[in-house]
Design an enzyme around this catalytic site. Structure first.
Site, mmCIF file in Angstrom:
data_model
loop_
_atom_site.group_PDB
_atom_site.id
_atom_site.type_symbol
_atom_site.label_atom_id
_atom_site.label_comp_id
_atom_site.label_asym_id
_atom_site.label_seq_id
_atom_site.Cartn_x
_atom_site.Cartn_y
_atom_site.Cartn_z
ATOM 1 N N CYS A 151 1.501 -9.336 5.569
ATOM 2 C CA CYS A 151 0.317 -10.016 6.022
ATOM 3 C C CYS A 151 -0.466 -11.065 5.035
ATOM 4 C CB CYS A 151 -0.794 -9.197 6.460
ATOM 5 S SG CYS A 151 -0.509 -7.605 5.561
ATOM 6 N N HIS A 244 -7.572 -10.915 4.975
ATOM 7 C CA HIS A 244 -7.010 -11.121 3.325
ATOM 8 C C HIS A 244 -7.389 -12.209 2.574
ATOM 9 C CE1 HIS A 244 -5.174 -7.381 4.530
ATOM 10 N NE2 HIS A 244 -3.536 -7.768 4.450
HETATM 11 N N1 LIG Z 1 -1.952 -3.994 9.746
HETATM 12 C C1 LIG Z 1 -1.446 -5.005 9.416
HETATM 13 O O1 LIG Z 1 -2.379 -5.932 9.066
HETATM 14 C C2 LIG Z 1 -0.020 -5.392 9.238
HETATM 15 C C3 LIG Z 1 0.358 -6.706 8.988
HETATM 16 C C4 LIG Z 1 1.709 -7.151 8.819
HETATM 17 C C5 LIG Z 1 2.670 -6.123 8.937
HETATM 18 N N2 LIG Z 1 2.226 -4.788 9.379
HETATM 19 C C6 LIG Z 1 3.282 -3.971 9.652
HETATM 20 O O2 LIG Z 1 3.368 -3.568 11.094
HETATM 21 C C7 LIG Z 1 3.898 -2.409 11.246
HETATM 22 C C8 LIG Z 1 2.708 -1.361 12.239
HETATM 23 O O3 LIG Z 1 1.427 -1.576 11.312
HETATM 24 P P1 LIG Z 1 0.257 -0.981 11.748
HETATM 25 O O4 LIG Z 1 -0.713 -1.340 10.928
HETATM 26 O O5 LIG Z 1 -0.022 -1.393 13.262
HETATM 27 O O6 LIG Z 1 0.682 0.625 11.739
HETATM 28 P P2 LIG Z 1 -0.098 1.851 12.600
HETATM 29 O O7 LIG Z 1 -1.470 1.461 12.969
HETATM 30 O O8 LIG Z 1 0.228 3.064 11.988
HETATM 31 O O9 LIG Z 1 0.777 2.037 13.987
HETATM 32 C C9 LIG Z 1 2.384 2.439 13.933
HETATM 33 C C10 LIG Z 1 3.028 2.407 15.259
HETATM 34 O O10 LIG Z 1 4.176 2.934 15.233
HETATM 35 C C11 LIG Z 1 4.534 3.840 16.110
HETATM 36 N N3 LIG Z 1 5.330 5.264 15.665
HETATM 37 C C12 LIG Z 1 4.893 5.922 14.426
HETATM 38 N N4 LIG Z 1 6.222 6.902 14.297
HETATM 39 C C13 LIG Z 1 6.818 6.427 15.232
HETATM 40 C C14 LIG Z 1 8.326 6.814 15.555
HETATM 41 N N5 LIG Z 1 8.990 7.922 14.960
HETATM 42 N N6 LIG Z 1 8.947 6.265 16.524
HETATM 43 C C15 LIG Z 1 8.372 5.305 17.142
HETATM 44 N N7 LIG Z 1 7.226 4.831 16.979
HETATM 45 C C16 LIG Z 1 6.520 5.487 15.939
HETATM 46 C C17 LIG Z 1 3.015 4.525 16.288
HETATM 47 O O11 LIG Z 1 2.969 5.209 17.628
HETATM 48 P P3 LIG Z 1 2.321 6.714 17.822
HETATM 49 O O12 LIG Z 1 0.690 5.957 18.202
HETATM 50 O O13 LIG Z 1 2.566 7.030 19.198
HETATM 51 O O14 LIG Z 1 2.015 7.383 16.594
HETATM 52 C C18 LIG Z 1 2.109 3.353 16.266
HETATM 53 O O15 LIG Z 1 2.416 2.696 17.472
HETATM 54 C C19 LIG Z 1 4.092 -1.796 9.875
HETATM 55 O O16 LIG Z 1 5.575 -1.799 9.627
HETATM 56 C C20 LIG Z 1 3.369 -2.684 8.915
HETATM 57 O O17 LIG Z 1 3.713 -2.554 7.845
HETATM 58 C C21 LIG Z 1 1.032 -4.326 9.355
#
Ligand SMILES: NC(=O)c1ccc[n+]([C@@H]2O[C@H](COP(=O)([O-])OP(=O)(O)OC[C@H]3O[C@@H](n4cnc5c(N)ncnc54)[C@H](OP(=O)(O)O)[C@@H]3O)[C@@H](O)[C@H]2O)c1
Length: 353
Positions: A151, A244
């Site tokens: 991001c 950001h």
């Molecule tokens: N937030 C940002 O600004 C941003 C920007 C760029 C990239 N990212 C990347 O995007 C990804 C998601 O980020 P986020 O911020 O959305 O994270 P998050 O809010 O923690 O969401 C994580 C997701 O992954 C699922 N998950 C967790 N453990 C799992 C498993 N064992 N099997 C299948 N699904 C699983 C969760 O499902 P449950 O709800 O069922 O636990 C949830 O849907 C990360 O890799 C992060 O680095 C984030």
């Protein structure tokens, strides 16, 4: 008119996953046919599994969907699979979907730096899509994995690309002030971040340096040669919900005045085939001349969250120029970027009817 392309979201209950659901709900080219998450969510209606944090109403059709496990095949087919999984679990899952024939566009860091995986910002390096052919023949799968950048990298690279094209970029210093939503939900505990600045985000500085050089790198038959840019990155977490903010000093290959740099930033456009994609903003970069802009609360939604706002372009007494930029971390830095890559795949004929 062709029917809409079926797509699914892995990690659909998380911060980025919810943004995908919102962006895909009324998408002109895509139909959201599947949502998947961890075993603790699987089997539940999406409305029950998710803690919906978007300011728009959860679409009825998605609310009633049953959350699937993150394994192919889904009950409904999906040509494109958008991944917003936790990085720790993404590798095997994303590869299993590519093996099953899906085009996987991932937000996770896991595959970004693999030489045969396009790491893309379509306005900058749509030509890197050509890596898919080699990926398919080397790995023997029908699908493919493509990635959008981290991001904080996304905003930086969109501001650097016009300068690189016009003057060359040789070295830079960047300090980030990154929103708490960048850490997912529930993310950083409120008692740690309220009234505070945390000068550490694990792995972020290394990711920004590596990914910037790959995206701005040159593609030839042997792959992508990273752009030779020396970078000093300082990543900080601040008490802002979304957006950001980054301050940058840049050393150029050839001297440029602030006015020349502003002109290059304002003129920057992607190639015609990228400009016409539904998620592409008219201006990938806007320059705001007001001395106190950009601001997170006021400028984040420009171009539907896909426009990066640059301000305070001025001489730098150490390098050549310095400026500030603001970018939406869950749209341009995550879900919006991936949806735009999905659109490019459709426009370039990677999705068959
Ligand atoms: N937030 C940002 O600004 C941003 C920007 C760029 C990239 N990212 C990347 O995007 C990804 C998601 O980020 P986020 O911020 O959305 O994270 P998050 O809010 O923690 O969401 C994580 C997701 O992954 C699922 N998950 C967790 N453990 C799992 C498993 N064992 N099997 C299948 N699904 C699983 C969760 O499902 P449950 O709800 O069922 O636990 C949830 O849907 C990360 O890799 C992060 O680095 C984030």
């Amino acid at each position: 008119m062709r029917s809409r392309v079926p797509v699914a979201v892995l990690g659909a209950t998380g911060t980025v996953g919810q943004k995908f659901v919102r962006l895909l709900a009324d998408h002109p080219w895509f139909e959201l046919t599947g949502v998947a998450a961890s075993d603790q969510s699987a089997g539940k209606p999406y409305a029950e599994a998710v803690r919906w944090r978007e300011a728009t109403r959860l679409p009825d059709a998605v609310a009633a969907m049953t959350v699937a496990r993150c394994a192919p095949p889904f009950a409904a087919p999906a040509s494109i699979v958008f991944s917003a999984l936790d990085a720790e679990v993404a590798q095997d899952i994303e590869q299993s979907f590519a093996r099953a024939g899906a085009l996987v566009v991932t937000n996770t860091r896991i595959h970004r730096m693999e030489p045969d995986v396009p790491l893309m910002i379509p306005e900058i390096n749509a030509d890197h899509l050509a890596l898919v052919a080699g990926q398919r023949s080397r790995r023997g799968w029908r699908g493919a994995i493509l990635a959008n950048p981290n991001c904080s990298t996304a905003g930086l690279v969109l501001a650097l690309a016009p300068l690189q094209r016009a003057f060359g970029v040789e070295r830079l210093f960047v300090a980030t002030m990154q929103a708490v939503s960048g850490a997912g939900y529930p993310g950083v505990p409120s008692l740690d971040i309220l009234g505070n600045v945390i000068p550490f985000i694990g792995g972020e500085e290394e990711k920004m340096a590596r990914e910037t050089c790959k995206i701005l790198g040159a593609l030839d038959r042997s792959g992508v040669t990273p752009a030779p840019i020396a970078m000093s990155v300082h990543a900080n977490r601040v008490a802002v919900v979304d957006g950001h903010f980054e301050v940058v000093s840049v050393g150029l290959g050839r001297r440029a005045t602030p006015d020349e740099a502003v002109a290059a930033l304002r003129e920057f456009r992607g190639p015609e085939r990228v400009r016409s994609l539904p998620s592409s903003p008219v201006n990938p970069v806007e320059v705001d001349p007001r001395p106190d802009r950009p601001q997170s609360r006021l400028d984040l939604e420009r171009g539907g969250g896909m426009t990066v706002t640059v301000g305070r372009v001025r001489p730098c007494p150490v390098l050549d120029l310095r400026f500030a930029l603001l970018s939406h971390n869950t749209i341009r830095g995550a879900a919006g970027a991936a949806v735009q890559i999905g659109e490019l795949l459709v426009a370039e004929g990677y999705v068959s009817d």
